[in-house]
Design a protein around this motif. Structure first.
Motif, mmCIF file in Angstrom:
data_model
loop_
_atom_site.group_PDB
_atom_site.id
_atom_site.type_symbol
_atom_site.label_atom_id
_atom_site.label_comp_id
_atom_site.label_asym_id
_atom_site.label_seq_id
_atom_site.Cartn_x
_atom_site.Cartn_y
_atom_site.Cartn_z
ATOM 1 N N ASN A 55 -16.741 -75.174 48.259
ATOM 2 C CA ASN A 55 -17.503 -74.005 47.818
ATOM 3 C C ASN A 55 -16.580 -72.957 47.196
ATOM 4 O O ASN A 55 -16.911 -72.349 46.169
ATOM 5 C CB ASN A 55 -18.265 -73.399 48.994
ATOM 6 N N LYS A 56 -15.434 -72.771 47.794
ATOM 7 C CA LYS A 56 -14.476 -71.797 47.266
ATOM 8 C C LYS A 56 -13.988 -72.193 45.876
ATOM 9 O O LYS A 56 -13.808 -71.336 44.993
ATOM 10 C CB LYS A 56 -13.285 -71.662 48.222
ATOM 11 N N LEU A 57 -13.804 -73.485 45.660
ATOM 12 C CA LEU A 57 -13.307 -73.990 44.380
ATOM 13 C C LEU A 57 -14.429 -74.261 43.378
ATOM 14 O O LEU A 57 -14.162 -74.597 42.231
ATOM 15 C CB LEU A 57 -12.497 -75.264 44.611
ATOM 16 N N ASN A 58 -15.657 -74.159 43.836
ATOM 17 C CA ASN A 58 -16.834 -74.321 42.982
ATOM 18 C C ASN A 58 -16.858 -75.682 42.296
ATOM 19 O O ASN A 58 -16.992 -75.798 41.076
ATOM 20 C CB ASN A 58 -16.909 -73.203 41.941
ATOM 21 N N VAL A 59 -16.721 -76.730 43.097
ATOM 22 C CA VAL A 59 -16.791 -78.089 42.566
ATOM 23 C C VAL A 59 -18.130 -78.719 42.941
ATOM 24 O O VAL A 59 -18.767 -78.320 43.917
ATOM 25 C CB VAL A 59 -15.627 -78.968 43.075
ATOM 26 N N SER A 60 -18.537 -79.708 42.159
ATOM 27 C CA SER A 60 -19.869 -80.296 42.335
ATOM 28 C C SER A 60 -19.846 -81.671 42.983
ATOM 29 O O SER A 60 -20.892 -82.281 43.178
ATOM 30 C CB SER A 60 -20.561 -80.401 40.964
ATOM 31 N N VAL A 61 -18.640 -82.177 43.310
ATOM 32 C CA VAL A 61 -18.500 -83.515 43.887
ATOM 33 C C VAL A 61 -17.609 -83.403 45.125
ATOM 34 O O VAL A 61 -16.617 -82.659 45.121
ATOM 35 C CB VAL A 61 -17.873 -84.505 42.884
ATOM 36 N N ILE A 62 -17.966 -84.159 46.167
ATOM 37 C CA ILE A 62 -17.176 -84.114 47.401
ATOM 38 C C ILE A 62 -16.998 -85.516 47.954
ATOM 39 O O ILE A 62 -17.890 -86.359 47.839
ATOM 40 C CB ILE A 62 -17.837 -83.185 48.451
ATOM 41 N N GLN A 63 -15.818 -85.771 48.507
ATOM 42 C CA GLN A 63 -15.506 -87.058 49.139
ATOM 43 C C GLN A 63 -15.059 -86.794 50.570
ATOM 44 O O GLN A 63 -14.086 -86.071 50.799
ATOM 45 C CB GLN A 63 -14.408 -87.779 48.360
ATOM 46 N N LEU A 64 -15.762 -87.372 51.525
ATOM 47 C CA LEU A 64 -15.479 -87.186 52.941
ATOM 48 C C LEU A 64 -15.074 -88.517 53.551
ATOM 49 O O LEU A 64 -15.463 -89.578 53.051
ATOM 50 C CB LEU A 64 -16.710 -86.625 53.651
ATOM 51 N N HIS A 65 -14.329 -88.467 54.657
ATOM 52 C CA HIS A 65 -13.889 -89.705 55.304
ATOM 53 C C HIS A 65 -14.774 -89.990 56.509
ATOM 54 O O HIS A 65 -15.076 -89.095 57.309
ATOM 55 C CB HIS A 65 -12.425 -89.596 55.731
ATOM 56 N N LEU A 66 -15.182 -91.243 56.639
ATOM 57 C CA LEU A 66 -16.114 -91.624 57.697
ATOM 58 C C LEU A 66 -15.571 -91.344 59.097
ATOM 59 O O LEU A 66 -16.341 -91.088 60.028
ATOM 60 C CB LEU A 66 -16.459 -93.116 57.561
ATOM 61 N N ASN A 67 -14.252 -91.363 59.268
ATOM 62 C CA ASN A 67 -13.675 -91.161 60.598
ATOM 63 C C ASN A 67 -14.050 -89.814 61.199
ATOM 64 O O ASN A 67 -14.024 -89.643 62.417
ATOM 65 C CB ASN A 67 -12.151 -91.286 60.543
ATOM 66 N N GLN A 68 -14.384 -88.833 60.342
ATOM 67 C CA GLN A 68 -14.718 -87.503 60.849
ATOM 68 C C GLN A 68 -16.232 -87.265 60.927
ATOM 69 O O GLN A 68 -16.685 -86.139 61.133
ATOM 70 C CB GLN A 68 -14.075 -86.422 59.970
ATOM 71 N N PHE A 69 -17.027 -88.310 60.777
ATOM 72 C CA PHE A 69 -18.486 -88.180 60.874
ATOM 73 C C PHE A 69 -18.897 -87.774 62.284
ATOM 74 O O PHE A 69 -18.384 -88.299 63.272
ATOM 75 C CB PHE A 69 -19.159 -89.507 60.510
ATOM 76 N N LYS A 70 -19.831 -86.821 62.363
ATOM 77 C CA LYS A 70 -20.398 -86.403 63.638
ATOM 78 C C LYS A 70 -21.912 -86.571 63.562
ATOM 79 O O LYS A 70 -22.537 -86.109 62.605
ATOM 80 C CB LYS A 70 -20.028 -84.947 63.934
ATOM 81 N N PRO A 71 -22.514 -87.232 64.537
ATOM 82 C CA PRO A 71 -23.957 -87.507 64.485
ATOM 83 C C PRO A 71 -24.817 -86.268 64.297
ATOM 84 O O PRO A 71 -25.900 -86.351 63.721
ATOM 85 C CB PRO A 71 -24.229 -88.180 65.839
ATOM 86 N N GLU A 72 -24.341 -85.141 64.769
ATOM 87 C CA GLU A 72 -25.142 -83.906 64.667
ATOM 88 C C GLU A 72 -25.026 -83.242 63.295
ATOM 89 O O GLU A 72 -25.681 -82.222 63.032
ATOM 90 C CB GLU A 72 -24.728 -82.907 65.748
ATOM 91 N N PHE A 73 -24.218 -83.801 62.406
ATOM 92 C CA PHE A 73 -24.015 -83.197 61.083
ATOM 93 C C PHE A 73 -25.336 -83.164 60.310
ATOM 94 O O PHE A 73 -26.046 -84.165 60.228
ATOM 95 C CB PHE A 73 -22.971 -83.992 60.312
ATOM 96 N N ASN A 74 -25.663 -82.009 59.735
ATOM 97 C CA ASN A 74 -26.906 -81.835 58.977
ATOM 98 C C ASN A 74 -26.652 -82.211 57.517
ATOM 99 O O ASN A 74 -26.174 -81.403 56.735
ATOM 100 C CB ASN A 74 -27.411 -80.397 59.084
ATOM 101 N N TRP A 75 -26.969 -83.453 57.171
ATOM 102 C CA TRP A 75 -26.697 -83.981 55.838
ATOM 103 C C TRP A 75 -27.427 -83.202 54.753
ATOM 104 O O TRP A 75 -26.839 -82.799 53.753
ATOM 105 C CB TRP A 75 -27.077 -85.452 55.787
ATOM 106 N N GLN A 76 -28.721 -82.991 54.943
ATOM 107 C CA GLN A 76 -29.533 -82.345 53.914
ATOM 108 C C GLN A 76 -29.055 -80.929 53.645
ATOM 109 O O GLN A 76 -28.860 -80.529 52.493
ATOM 110 C CB GLN A 76 -31.012 -82.334 54.345
ATOM 111 N N LEU A 77 -28.838 -80.170 54.693
ATOM 112 C CA LEU A 77 -28.460 -78.762 54.537
ATOM 113 C C LEU A 77 -27.044 -78.604 53.999
ATOM 114 O O LEU A 77 -26.794 -77.796 53.094
ATOM 115 C CB LEU A 77 -28.585 -78.043 55.881
ATOM 116 N N ASN A 78 -26.118 -79.370 54.529
ATOM 117 C CA ASN A 78 -24.709 -79.150 54.199
ATOM 118 C C ASN A 78 -24.231 -79.887 52.953
ATOM 119 O O ASN A 78 -23.264 -79.448 52.316
ATOM 120 C CB ASN A 78 -23.829 -79.556 55.383
#
Length: 253
Positions: free
Chosen positions: A32-55
């Motif tokens: 958000n700070k860098l104002n980019v439109s694409v993001i790559q995340l690593h599965l190892n840091q996935f948390k079941p409670e993560f709100n996919w739609q909102l975040n």
């Protein structure tokens, strides 16, 4: 999308949040700070409670999930994909993709980003990419340009490596296979973080590859910066945006 990024959208990987354990929320904050439109995340840091739609879904135009070496397609995140419209691209390294994984991707039709990574044979990635495509996978080519040089410089000369990368890009264009570029620049060919530099300040032929990609209409979906610190990430994005602006001025002046 920022007008100057109409050539190729810019994104960041969660590597930039290394100091925070590659945390997804910290990566989103930096994006958000860098104002980019694409993001790559690593599965190892996935948390079941993560709100996919909102975040993620409401914020980013493209979302990639990088898989670990020991990826198991029974992972709870994979089960959650049935509830996610427009499933994210799942990225796996060449050397970690096994037969069970291939069968899973064929059956599920989930999009696979296939990333170059082996030291035995320069042309092996291209051979395997073609095989996966003809097997019917929903595939994208993830080109880690610095890794091609790190793994094969000394075995092949720079020109042969460069020409091979262009051949892969040209083949992808011929079949309209999407390309994602994993991006850092380097001061020398030693595979260590200390040699990393902002894009265009190192020895890799980024201007040539990007110029070729734009001129030849290679279907590059994004450039993903994989720096592990904010200063290199921020400066690289600024330099790339400035380069895009110059190209846009030349094109429309």
């Amino acid at each position: 999308m920022i007008k100057r990024e109409k050539f190729i959208p810019i994104g960041i990987a969660s590597s930039v949040a290394k100091a925070s354990g590659f945390d997804w929320m910290k990566t989103i904050e930096i994006a958000n700070k860098l104002n980019v439109s694409v993001i790559q995340l690593h599965l190892n840091q996935f948390k079941p409670e993560f709100n996919w739609q909102l975040n993620l879904a409401e914020r980013f135009k493209q979302i990639y999930i990088h898989l670990p070496a020991d990826f198991n397609y029974k992972h709870p995140f994979v089960a959650s994909l049935k509830n996610i419209p427009n499933a994210p691209l799942l990225i796996q390294h060449e050397r970690y993709l096994n037969r069970d994984d291939i069968d899973f991707f064929i059956a599920s039709r989930l999009p696979l980003g296939f990333e170059n990574d082996q030291q035995n044979y320069l042309y092996g990635y291209f051979d395997q990419l073609k095989k996966l495509h003809y097997l019917g996978l929903n595939i994208a080519a993830v080109i880690d340009l610095p890794r091609f040089y790190h793994q094969f410089i000394g075995k092949q000369d720079e020109k042969e490596i460069y020409n091979h990368i262009l051949n892969v890009l040209t083949w992808c264009k011929s079949l309209q296979i999407s390309v994602i570029m994993h991006t850092i620049d380097i001061a020398d060919y030693q595979p260590k973080q200390a040699s990393w530099t902002p894009i265009f300040e190192g020895i890799l032929p980024w201007k040539e590859v990007l110029t070729f990609s734009i001129k030849e209409s290679i279907p590059v979906k994004s450039i993903i910066f994989e720096y592990e610190d904010f200063p290199n990430m921020e400066k690289s994005i600024c330099l790339l945006r400035e380069w895009f602006e110059k190209r846009e001025y030349i094109q429309y002046s």
